[in-house]
Write a protein that holds these residues in place. Structure first.
Motif, PDB file in Angstrom:
ATOM      1  N   ASP A  68      56.841  78.626  73.550  1.00 34.28           N
ATOM      2  CA  ASP A  68      57.829  77.673  73.065  1.00 34.28           C
ATOM      3  C   ASP A  68      57.378  77.043  71.747  1.00 34.28           C
ATOM      4  N   ALA A  69      56.093  76.753  71.615  1.00 33.46           N
ATOM      5  CA  ALA A  69      55.592  76.178  70.367  1.00 33.46           C
ATOM      6  C   ALA A  69      55.749  77.176  69.219  1.00 33.46           C
ATOM      7  N   LEU A  70      55.443  78.423  69.481  1.00 32.76           N
ATOM      8  CA  LEU A  70      55.588  79.455  68.458  1.00 32.76           C
ATOM      9  C   LEU A  70      57.060  79.670  68.115  1.00 32.76           C
ATOM     10  N   GLY A  71      57.905  79.714  69.123  1.00 29.76           N
ATOM     11  CA  GLY A  71      59.337  79.870  68.891  1.00 29.76           C
ATOM     12  C   GLY A  71      59.902  78.717  68.083  1.00 29.76           C
ATOM     13  N   HIS A  72      59.434  77.513  68.387  1.00 26.59           N
ATOM     14  CA  HIS A  72      59.872  76.331  67.651  1.00 26.59           C
ATOM     15  C   HIS A  72      59.437  76.423  66.193  1.00 26.59           C
ATOM     16  N   GLU A  73      58.234  76.867  65.957  1.00 25.59           N
ATOM     17  CA  GLU A  73      57.734  77.000  64.590  1.00 25.59           C
ATOM     18  C   GLU A  73      58.528  78.054  63.810  1.00 25.59           C
ATOM     19  N   ILE A  74      58.871  79.142  64.467  1.00 29.54           N
ATOM     20  CA  ILE A  74      59.651  80.193  63.818  1.00 29.54           C
ATOM     21  C   ILE A  74      61.042  79.680  63.456  1.00 29.54           C
ATOM     22  N   LEU A  75      61.677  78.949  64.374  1.00 34.70           N
ATOM     23  CA  LEU A  75      62.997  78.382  64.097  1.00 34.70           C
ATOM     24  C   LEU A  75      62.942  77.379  62.950  1.00 34.70           C
ATOM     25  N   ALA A  76      61.885  76.589  62.910  1.00 36.82           N
ATOM     26  CA  ALA A  76      61.738  75.615  61.828  1.00 36.82           C
ATOM     27  C   ALA A  76      61.590  76.318  60.482  1.00 36.82           C
ATOM     28  N   GLU A  77      60.854  77.402  60.446  1.00 39.09           N
ATOM     29  CA  GLU A  77      60.678  78.146  59.197  1.00 39.09           C
ATOM     30  C   GLU A  77      61.984  78.808  58.767  1.00 39.09           C
ATOM     31  N   ALA A 104      64.991  77.702  59.407  1.00 35.88           N
ATOM     32  CA  ALA A 104      65.851  76.626  58.899  1.00 35.88           C
ATOM     33  C   ALA A 104      65.419  76.192  57.500  1.00 35.88           C
ATOM     34  N   SER A 105      64.122  76.107  57.287  1.00 39.45           N
ATOM     35  CA  SER A 105      63.606  75.720  55.981  1.00 39.45           C
ATOM     36  C   SER A 105      63.967  76.757  54.922  1.00 39.45           C
ATOM     37  N   ALA A 106      63.802  78.023  55.257  1.00 40.01           N
ATOM     38  CA  ALA A 106      64.143  79.101  54.320  1.00 40.01           C
ATOM     39  C   ALA A 106      65.634  79.109  54.021  1.00 40.01           C
ATOM     40  N   LEU A 107      66.453  78.841  55.034  1.00 44.15           N
ATOM     41  CA  LEU A 107      67.892  78.779  54.833  1.00 44.15           C
ATOM     42  C   LEU A 107      68.255  77.632  53.886  1.00 44.15           C
ATOM     43  N   GLY A 108      67.612  76.504  54.066  1.00 44.63           N
ATOM     44  CA  GLY A 108      67.862  75.359  53.181  1.00 44.63           C
ATOM     45  C   GLY A 108      67.476  75.647  51.747  1.00 44.63           C
ATOM     46  N   ARG A 109      66.312  76.276  51.549  1.00 48.24           N
ATOM     47  CA  ARG A 109      65.877  76.616  50.192  1.00 48.24           C
ATOM     48  C   ARG A 109      66.830  77.610  49.540  1.00 48.24           C
ATOM     49  N   ALA A 110      67.264  78.610  50.309  1.00 46.28           N
ATOM     50  CA  ALA A 110      68.188  79.611  49.763  1.00 46.28           C
ATOM     51  C   ALA A 110      69.526  78.969  49.405  1.00 46.28           C
ATOM     52  N   GLY A 111      69.993  78.046  50.232  1.00 40.84           N
ATOM     53  CA  GLY A 111      71.245  77.350  49.945  1.00 40.84           C
ATOM     54  C   GLY A 111      71.144  76.483  48.712  1.00 40.84           C
ATOM     55  N   GLU A 112      70.021  75.800  48.553  1.00 36.17           N
ATOM     56  CA  GLU A 112      69.816  74.963  47.362  1.00 36.17           C
ATOM     57  C   GLU A 112      69.771  75.814  46.098  1.00 36.17           C
ATOM     58  N   ARG A 113      69.106  76.957  46.178  1.00 38.33           N
ATOM     59  CA  ARG A 113      69.020  77.840  45.012  1.00 38.33           C
ATOM     60  C   ARG A 113      70.399  78.378  44.641  1.00 38.33           C
ATOM     61  N   ALA A 114      71.184  78.759  45.644  1.00 38.35           N
ATOM     62  CA  ALA A 114      72.539  79.260  45.379  1.00 38.35           C
ATOM     63  C   ALA A 114      73.385  78.166  44.737  1.00 38.35           C
ATOM     64  N   ALA A 115      73.315  76.959  45.268  1.00 32.04           N
ATOM     65  CA  ALA A 115      74.099  75.848  44.717  1.00 32.04           C
ATOM     66  C   ALA A 115      73.676  75.538  43.284  1.00 32.04           C
ATOM     67  N   THR A 116      72.382  75.584  43.014  1.00 32.05           N
ATOM     68  CA  THR A 116      71.877  75.323  41.666  1.00 32.05           C
ATOM     69  C   THR A 116      72.360  76.382  40.675  1.00 32.05           C
ATOM     70  N   CYS A 117      72.274  77.649  41.057  1.00 32.58           N
ATOM     71  CA  CYS A 117      72.713  78.729  40.168  1.00 32.58           C
ATOM     72  C   CYS A 117      74.217  78.655  39.917  1.00 32.58           C
ATOM     73  N   LEU A 118      74.988  78.322  40.948  1.00 34.31           N
ATOM     74  CA  LEU A 118      76.434  78.189  40.770  1.00 34.31           C
ATOM     75  C   LEU A 118      76.766  77.004  39.867  1.00 34.31           C
ATOM     76  N   ALA A 119      76.019  75.917  39.997  1.00 37.39           N
ATOM     77  CA  ALA A 119      76.240  74.746  39.139  1.00 37.39           C
ATOM     78  C   ALA A 119      75.926  75.077  37.678  1.00 37.39           C
ATOM     79  N   ARG A 120      74.877  75.853  37.451  1.00 38.91           N
ATOM     80  CA  ARG A 120      74.547  76.263  36.078  1.00 38.91           C
ATOM     81  C   ARG A 120      75.664  77.113  35.480  1.00 38.91           C
TER      82      ARG A 120
END
Length: 111
Positions: free
Chosen positions: A20-29, A31-47
């Motif tokens: 469960d600890a490993l699964g939780h860590e994988i899910l957190a990563e 989610a973090s990667a999804l957030g970074r990818a979304g921010e990058r997409a939004a930034t490129c679209l804004a440019r």
């Protein structure tokens, strides 16, 4: 943080807790990667939008705009892939929310 189960694991409840600890860590990563990818997409679209300006004029021979369009398409593609890896298959709401132009979607193969 990395979790490694002990080699002499004999108790099932301990292994379930570690899993469960490993699964939780994988899910957190994910989610973090999804957030970074979304921010990058939004930034490129804004440019891209900033370059087009308020009047939306798009010179056909503008090499800077072609570069921004390419960057936006790559960022949106990476964001869509990350969403799919997280189990999010439908992108309609994201396309509306981010205001992804048809020109960018066409570069991804969307019609």
């Amino acid at each position: 943080m990395s979790v490694r189960p002990p080699s002499n694991l004999g108790n099932a409840s301990v292994s379930e807790v570690l899993f469960d600890a490993l699964g939780h860590e994988i899910l957190a990563e994910k989610a973090s990667a999804l957030g970074r990818a979304g921010e990058r997409a939004a930034t490129c679209l804004a440019r891209l939008r900033a370059h087009d300006g308020a009047d939306g004029q798009r010179p056909a021979t503008d090499s800077r705009r072609r570069e921004l369009l390419k960057d936006a398409a790559e960022a949106v593609y990476a964001f869509f892939i990350q969403r799919e890896l997280c189990g999010l298959r439908r992108h309609d709401a994201v396309i509306r929310e981010l205001g992804i132009p048809r020109e960018v979607l066409a570069r991804l193969g969307a019609k």
